[in-house]
Design a protein around this motif. Structure first.
Motif, PDB file in Angstrom:
ATOM      1  N   ALA A 112      -7.341  -5.080   9.612  1.00  0.00           N
ATOM      2  CA  ALA A 112      -7.840  -5.972   8.570  1.00  0.00           C
ATOM      3  C   ALA A 112      -7.655  -7.436   8.922  1.00  0.00           C
ATOM      4  O   ALA A 112      -6.553  -7.865   9.278  1.00  0.00           O
ATOM      5  CB  ALA A 112      -7.155  -5.663   7.243  1.00  0.00           C
ATOM      6  N   ASP A 141      -9.052 -11.270   7.185  1.00  0.00           N
ATOM      7  CA  ASP A 141      -8.832 -11.816   5.846  1.00  0.00           C
ATOM      8  C   ASP A 141     -10.031 -11.563   4.937  1.00  0.00           C
ATOM      9  O   ASP A 141     -10.206 -12.221   3.917  1.00  0.00           O
ATOM     10  CB  ASP A 141      -8.539 -13.321   5.908  1.00  0.00           C
ATOM     11  CG  ASP A 141      -9.681 -14.104   6.557  1.00  0.00           C
ATOM     12  OD1 ASP A 141     -10.643 -13.467   7.032  1.00  0.00           O
ATOM     13  OD2 ASP A 141      -9.596 -15.345   6.575  1.00  0.00           O
ATOM     14  N   THR A 186     -12.810  -6.391   9.968  1.00  0.00           N
ATOM     15  CA  THR A 186     -11.804  -6.359  11.028  1.00  0.00           C
ATOM     16  C   THR A 186     -11.626  -7.766  11.601  1.00  0.00           C
ATOM     17  O   THR A 186     -12.365  -8.687  11.282  1.00  0.00           O
ATOM     18  CB  THR A 186     -12.229  -5.403  12.146  1.00  0.00           C
ATOM     19  OG1 THR A 186     -13.377  -5.955  12.806  1.00  0.00           O
ATOM     20  CG2 THR A 186     -12.580  -4.023  11.591  1.00  0.00           C
ATOM     21  N   TRP A 224      -6.531  -1.690   6.402  1.00  0.00           N
ATOM     22  CA  TRP A 224      -5.292  -2.480   6.407  1.00  0.00           C
ATOM     23  C   TRP A 224      -4.163  -1.727   7.108  1.00  0.00           C
ATOM     24  O   TRP A 224      -3.454  -2.297   7.952  1.00  0.00           O
ATOM     25  CB  TRP A 224      -4.898  -2.792   4.970  1.00  0.00           C
ATOM     26  CG  TRP A 224      -3.673  -3.639   4.843  1.00  0.00           C
ATOM     27  CD1 TRP A 224      -3.591  -4.999   4.879  1.00  0.00           C
ATOM     28  CD2 TRP A 224      -2.324  -3.166   4.671  1.00  0.00           C
ATOM     29  NE1 TRP A 224      -2.289  -5.412   4.737  1.00  0.00           N
ATOM     30  CE2 TRP A 224      -1.489  -4.303   4.611  1.00  0.00           C
ATOM     31  CE3 TRP A 224      -1.756  -1.906   4.553  1.00  0.00           C
ATOM     32  CZ2 TRP A 224      -0.113  -4.205   4.452  1.00  0.00           C
ATOM     33  CZ3 TRP A 224      -0.387  -1.796   4.401  1.00  0.00           C
ATOM     34  CH2 TRP A 224       0.422  -2.947   4.346  1.00  0.00           C
ATOM     35  N   ARG A 236       0.858  -1.184   0.000  1.00  0.00           N
ATOM     36  CA  ARG A 236       0.000   0.000   0.000  1.00  0.00           C
ATOM     37  C   ARG A 236       0.892   1.230   0.000  1.00  0.00           C
ATOM     38  O   ARG A 236       1.862   1.313   0.746  1.00  0.00           O
ATOM     39  CB  ARG A 236      -0.879   0.033   1.246  1.00  0.00           C
ATOM     40  CG  ARG A 236      -2.262  -0.589   1.044  1.00  0.00           C
ATOM     41  CD  ARG A 236      -2.226  -2.089   1.030  1.00  0.00           C
ATOM     42  NE  ARG A 236      -3.574  -2.652   1.147  1.00  0.00           N
ATOM     43  CZ  ARG A 236      -3.806  -3.955   1.219  1.00  0.00           C
ATOM     44  NH1 ARG A 236      -2.810  -4.819   1.177  1.00  0.00           N
ATOM     45  NH2 ARG A 236      -5.036  -4.398   1.313  1.00  0.00           N
ATOM     46  N   ASN A 278      -7.757   0.099   2.143  1.00  0.00           N
ATOM     47  CA  ASN A 278      -6.364   0.301   2.530  1.00  0.00           C
ATOM     48  C   ASN A 278      -6.252   0.974   3.892  1.00  0.00           C
ATOM     49  O   ASN A 278      -5.298   0.735   4.636  1.00  0.00           O
ATOM     50  CB  ASN A 278      -5.635   1.118   1.469  1.00  0.00           C
ATOM     51  CG  ASN A 278      -5.411   0.333   0.194  1.00  0.00           C
ATOM     52  OD1 ASN A 278      -5.555  -0.885   0.170  1.00  0.00           O
ATOM     53  ND2 ASN A 278      -5.064   1.024  -0.882  1.00  0.00           N
TER      54      ASN A 278
END
Length: 235
Positions: free
Chosen positions: A68, A70, A75, A63, A17, A60
Motif C-alpha cells: 500500500a 498512500d 501500490t 496493506w 488491521r 486491508n
C-alpha cells in the motif's frame, strides 16, 4: 445542528488491521461482526453491507502485503505513476445473509485478468459453522488519476503484484458474458440521479457500492419487501 470542527490528529493504533495472511501469505482473512447499522428491517445484512466488507478486506489485503502506498488500495509503483484502481466488473452470489450480531469470516485473493487487469475473489463464511454465505469475483483496471482515463499496467506495477497471484476461483462457473445494453425498455428504471459529495470515495469518483444502492432504489417496494438479492452483476 451541525458544527464543523478541524480534523483531529490520527492516533497510531497497535493493531490497525485485525486480519491475517494465510496459505503462504497469498490469502488474506478477516473476521467481522454484523453491526446494527449494517442490517435492514429484517435484521439481516444488506447486499451493500457485503460489498463494503469485500472492499474493506481488499484494501486491508494490500496493506498487510506491504504494497500500500498512500492511495485507496494503490501500490507504491502505482502512486509513482499516479494510477488508481477502479472496479470494471463484479459478480456476487449470495447463499445466505448474515444476521445482526453474527460473526463472519472473509477470504480474499488476487490473480491476473488479461494483460492489464487484476481479478480479485472473495469467499464469505459463517465464522462459527464455516458455512459458505457468499462468493464474489471482480475485475480491476488501472486509471490515470490526472487524466481519468484507463491506462495500461506498467511493468513495475505488474512486477509488484504478480508474486501475490493465486490461481483459484471463488466462482467456478463462467460469468464472463456481457450485460446487454439498456434500450429504454427496462421493467424498472429511475432517472435523474445526481452523485452527492458523500457518494465519492478517496479516489474522487463514485464508489462502486453506491451504484448498487441506486439500483435497488429503482425496484418497487413490493418486490424489495418479499424478495432478496441472490446474485448480482455490476459493470
Amino acid at each position: 445542528l451541525l458544527v464543523a470542527s478541524p480534523r483531529p490528529y490520527s492516533l497510531a493504533l497497535e493493531s490497525p488491521r485485525q486480519g491475517r495472511l494465510v496459505e503462504g501469505r497469498l490469502v488474506y482473512r478477516q473476521t467481522f461482526v454484523i453491526r446494527s447499522y449494517e442490517v435492514g428491517v429484517d435484521k439481516t445484512a444488506s447486499i451493500e453491507t457485503l460489498m463494503n466488507h469485500f472492499q474493506e478486506v481488499a484494501l486491508n489485503h494490500v496493506w498487510m502485503s506491504g504494497l500500500a502506498g498512500d492511495g485507496f488500495g494503490a501500490t507504491h509503483a502505482m502512486i509513482r505513476h499516479r494510477l488508481i484502481w477502479v472496479v470494471s466488473r463484479v459478480h456476487v452470489q449470495v447463499e445466505r445473509y448474515a444476521s445482526w450480531g453474527d460473526a463472519i469470516e472473509i477470504d480474499t485473493w488476487v490473480d491476473a485478468s488479461g494483460k492489464n487487469g487484476m481479478r480479485r475473489d472473495w469467499l464469505m463464511r459463517d465464522y462459527k459453522s464455516g458455512q459458505i454465505l457468499a462468493r464474489a469475483t471482480s475485475t480491476w483496471v488501472v486509471m490515470n488519476q490526472t487524466t481519468r482515463r484507463l491506462s495500461k499496467m506498467p511493468d513495475d506495477v505488474r512486477e509488484e503484484i504478480t508474486p501475490f497471484y493465486l490461481q483459484r476461483r471463488a466462482i467456478v462457473r463462467n460469468v464472463s458474458h456481457k450485460i446487454t445494453k439498456v434500450d429504454g425498455a427496462t421493467q424498472f428504471a429511475r432517472s435523474g440521479l445526481t452523485p452527492r459529495h458523500g457518494d465519492l470515495d478517496m479516489n474522487q469518483h463514485v464508489n462502486n457500492v453506491k451504484y448498487i444502492g441506486w439500483m435497488l432504489e429503482s425496484v418497487p417496494l413490493s418486490i424489495v419487501q418479499d424478495h432478496e438479492v441472490s446474485s448480482l452483476t455490476l459493470e
